[in-house]
Design a protein around this motif. Structure first.
Motif, PDB file in Angstrom:
ATOM      1  N   VAL A 117      -6.202   0.037  -4.089  1.00 50.86           N
ATOM      2  CA  VAL A 117      -5.655  -0.462  -2.825  1.00 50.86           C
ATOM      3  C   VAL A 117      -5.522  -1.976  -2.855  1.00 50.86           C
ATOM      4  O   VAL A 117      -4.522  -2.543  -2.403  1.00 50.86           O
ATOM      5  CB  VAL A 117      -6.558  -0.013  -1.652  1.00 50.86           C
ATOM      6  N   VAL A 177       0.326   2.411  -4.156  1.00 46.73           N
ATOM      7  CA  VAL A 177      -0.998   3.012  -4.350  1.00 46.73           C
ATOM      8  C   VAL A 177      -0.918   4.215  -5.288  1.00 46.73           C
ATOM      9  O   VAL A 177      -1.681   4.323  -6.260  1.00 46.73           O
ATOM     10  CB  VAL A 177      -1.615   3.422  -2.996  1.00 46.73           C
ATOM     11  N   LEU A 183       0.840  -1.207   0.000  1.00 46.53           N
ATOM     12  CA  LEU A 183       0.000   0.000   0.000  1.00 46.53           C
ATOM     13  C   LEU A 183       0.872   1.253   0.000  1.00 46.53           C
ATOM     14  O   LEU A 183       0.592   2.219  -0.721  1.00 46.53           O
ATOM     15  CB  LEU A 183      -0.909   0.001   1.229  1.00 46.53           C
TER      16      LEU A 183
END
Length: 781
Positions: A384, A351, A347
């Motif tokens: 995500v 992202v 993440l």
């Protein structure tokens, strides 16, 4: 970045020590000497910055090796493994883990009594006892049984798994005696009582499987999630939804901070309250490695906000790993910790790059305003999920050899509602202690979100190729991580436009979504109305007897329940309307643990209009617990000739036993036999009726003619009388069996007696659903 390098050196020392470990008692001394040499080297190069940095890395490398060498590799109590029967006394040091058919207790051993001698000992033991034992954290118990070394399986080492938490002995089928209570931390005991109260509130207001899923998401209590439901989430790549994770922590901490900021508290005070709340929540749900990692990360993010500094996530992750591995160096081998760690790293690293790539693609095919809206809406479920899977998927393939090609659409459909689901569930649980009526409304709203999540997962899990078997050389996966981490980047993030829109129009948005929820609840209630058909489900709950009947008018009738509470509750919850908390009739065919162990859990969640039994006494503790559960409901001891006719013309007849059995009568000779009729169609439910019992039915003159026959005793060898079968003349046969049963049920010779009669088996097709309008019969799975 320096913290990242220091953590890598520390972890490298742990791995180096693991590859050179042994039972030699001098190893800690060797590492200690090396640490002294590393510290001396730092002092020698103290005036040379570049060399000083290298010396510091060397110190962390050696310190990691020393830490692992000092880690406990065997407990004193393990000396008694495989030495025969004994009695262990100790204190339960964690919340009991209630499973389907047993309770697991972590016990800090204090004494061992064997062959009449009692000696002091120490170490953790995993004690497994029958499910019905009433024990709790802090109890001092005496457990009698045999200590064994945990098993090593083909692809999984249970011994290594337990050793990471300091357990080297296991006692199965233990007999437990509670000697004293409240022998551990009063604070933690109070937190567990609060957690149990919250769990009971969720169970009281929601049916299964929704209640089990919310307890797993909110409280980390997965005891009521049935194996089938858990497997479905694993199949579609959505298992992260069930577990307490960083996602839950971020939602919780963000909500708390917004509330505290509205109170205009000073930022340091608000952050302190937020961190204390996270700490309490961490203890409440069970402080395993993944949960502690999430708690530390969330706390670091809050501190970063207080200092008005943007937290560098990889450094925060490194700090978390450093703290956890200092506490327990074997956490680095914990699969759940690895998956959580690398998913969060994904993440942090990917992202923003993925979001930019996604926007560039959209800019070529859609107007800019539309691109911004689509990007904001899909950021969490799509971007995500992809970012987390980049780093987590290789580990899933490495450890489990599986890959779900449908994880993206599943997460697209369920992730957007998870934050609302969590907050709504938390609010409903808290309100349930104050305003029960309001809590019921909130729980029903959350029921829709939970049902959507479960429904999506189940639908996709049934698709062909939902889960693929895949094997990759571990060296290639290691190379993958080296390359991936080598090109890591980080970018600043901005709040999604969609969320800003919601904040600016809070009243309008709340009204809109409340209207949707109310309309959805109304539609579900409308669609769950009775259909004037008689439904019978032969439930797939293992090698046990459990049958659910719904009358044409919508009343429910449960026959037995098996021994797996979460599977039974899920099966019932799937078929009853969410607002229906009553079983109009419950029948117990015999006082056999395999047939009734799950019923107390059901009777805690559902009221019973009347309970039918054969009245046979049983002195077991499990049956005593059942008697306590059913004592608050009307009950009838039935024998042949007892008859119930409902207002919608369903008839229930008792064909056996001929008289109330005594304590010494064999269970199977005196089991309750029921014939359920609606119009021209009838079902003969025989449970575990023996050959002797079948002969008694024939001799009584209660002719057992029926359209559908449940094979007695799961169709085992020599369980069906030819004369009885001839008297029933079934057009359809059904049988409950577990594919893993060791008896070989149903027996081929028994099945051969049925000739061309269609046979439906739960071990082949799962739960069997039969329904009729009184003339025709339909069967489906």
């Amino acid at each position: 970045m320096r913290l990242v390098y220091l953590t890598l050196a520390w972890a490298g020392g742990i791995l180096l020590a693991a590859n050179n470990s042994g039972d030699a008692p001098y190893l800690p001394l060797v590492w200690l000497i090396l640490l002294g040499a590393a510290i001396l080297s730092l002092w020698l190069v103290r005036d040379q910055p570049s060399h000083r940095w290298l010396a510091l890395l060397l110190i962390l490398l050696v310190a990691g090796g020393l830490r692992l060498s000092l880690h406990l590799t065997r407990a004193d109590v393990a000396r008694y493994n495989q030495t025969g029967g004994l009695t262990l006394e100790g204190i339960i040091t964690s919340e009991p883990n209630i499973r389907e058919d047993r309770t697991q207790l972590r016990v800090e051993a204090q004494t061992i009594t064997q062959s009449g001698q009692t000696v002091a000992t120490s170490g953790q033991v995993l004690v497994e006892a029958p499910r019905f034992y009433a024990v709790q954290y802090g109890d001092r118990i005496a457990a009698t049984g045999i200590l064994n070394t945990p098993a090593e399986y083909d692809t999984f080492s249970y011994a290594d798994f337990l050793a990471r938490s300091g357990v080297f002995s296991i006692m199965r089928f233990a007999v437990i005696e509670v000697q004293a209570t409240d022998q551990a931390s009063p604070l933690y005991s109070t937190l567990l009582k609060i957690k149990n109260s919250a769990h009971e509130a969720i169970n009281r207001y929601l049916p299964e499987p929704q209640a089990g899923l919310l307890s797993g998401i909110l409280l980390g209590n997965e005891s009521n999630i049935s194996p089938e439901t858990r497997e479905d989430f694993n199949t579609v790549g959505a298992a992260h939804v069930i577990a307490i994770s960083g996602f839950n922590m971020v939602i919780l901490s963000g909500t708390i901070m917004r509330l505290l900021n509205r109170l205009r508290l000073r930022q340091p005070v608000a952050v302190t309250i937020g961190i204390v709340t996270i700490l309490i929540y961490t203890l409440l749900v069970g402080a395993n490695a993944a949960v502690v990692r999430a708690a530390i990360m969330s706390s670091v993010l809050l501190i970063g906000q207080a200092l008005k500094r943007k937290t560098y996530v990889p450094a925060s992750l490194a700090f978390t790993a450093l703290i956890l591995s200092f506490m327990n160096p074997t956490v680095l081998w914990d699969i759940s910790f690895q998956l959580s760690f690398f998913a969060t790293l994904g993440l942090a690293l990917y992202v923003d790059p993925l979001a930019r790539l996604f926007n560039r693609i959209l800019n070529h095919i859609a107007p800019q305003k539309l691109v911004q809206s689509i990007s904001a809406f899909l950021s969490e479920p799509l971007i995500v999920t992809l970012a987390a899977q980049i780093t987590a998927l290789p580990l899933i393939i490495l450890y489990f050899g599986q890959f779900s090609p449908i994880f993206l659409p599943v997460n697209l459909l369920i992730i957007p509602i998870q934050a609302v689901l969590l907050i709504l569930g938390l609010a409903a649980t808290l309100v349930s202690f104050v305003i029960p009526i309001l809590a019921q409304l909130l729980f029903w709203m959350d029921y829709l979100l939970l049902s959507w999540t479960i429904g999506v997962v189940r639908w996709f899990a049934q698709l062909p190729y939902a889960l693929l078997e895949i094997r990759i050389d571990p060296r290639l996966i290691a190379l993958y991580f080296v390359v991936l981490l080598g090109i890591a980047m980080i970018q600043a993030t901005q709040p999604p436009r969609f969320l800003r829109f919601i904040r600016q129009r809070a009243v309008l948005t709340a009204t809109f979504f409340a209207g949707i929820l109310i309309a959805s609840l109304s539609a579900i209630i409308f669609l769950s109305r009775p259909d004037n058909l008689l439904h019978l489900w032969l439930l797939d709950v293992g090698h046990n007897n459990a049958i659910l009947v719904q009358t044409p008018g919508g009343a429910q009738f449960l026959v037995d329940g098996g021994r797996f509470p979460s599977r039974l509750l899920t099966s019932i919850g799937d078929r009853l309307p969410f607002y229906d908390r009553e079983l109009e009739m419950v029948a117990l065919t015999q006082p056999d643990t395999f047939d009734f162990s799950a019923l107390p859990a059901v009777l805690e969640r559902y009221d019973a209009g009347i309970i039918l039994t054969n009245g046979q006494p049983n002195m077991s503790e499990a049956y005593t617990e059942l008697q306590t559960s059913i004592a608050r409901f009307p009950g009838v001891n039935v024998t042949a000739g007892y008859r119930v006719e409902t207002s919608d013309h369903m008839i229930v007849e008792v064909l056996h036993p001929q008289q109330q059995p005594t304590l010494n009568d064999p269970f199977d000779n005196q089991t309750v036999v029921l014939r359920i009729s609606y119009g021209e169609v009838s079902f003969l439910l025989t449970s575990d009726l023996s050959i002797e019992g079948q002969q008694a039915v024939l001799e009584s003159g209660n002719w057992p003619l029926a359209t559908v026959l449940q094979l007695p005793q799961h169709g085992r060898a020599q369980s069906l009388s030819g004369a009885f079968l001839e008297a029933v003349q079934p057009q359809v046969a059904i049988v409950q069996a577990d594919p893993a049963n060791q008896r070989g049920d149903p027996d081929p010779d028994t099945l051969a007696l049925l000739g061309d009669t269609p046979i439906y088996r739960t071990d082949e097709i799962g739960t069997i659903h039969l329904y009729t309008d009184g003339t025709k019969l339909w069967v489906e799975n």
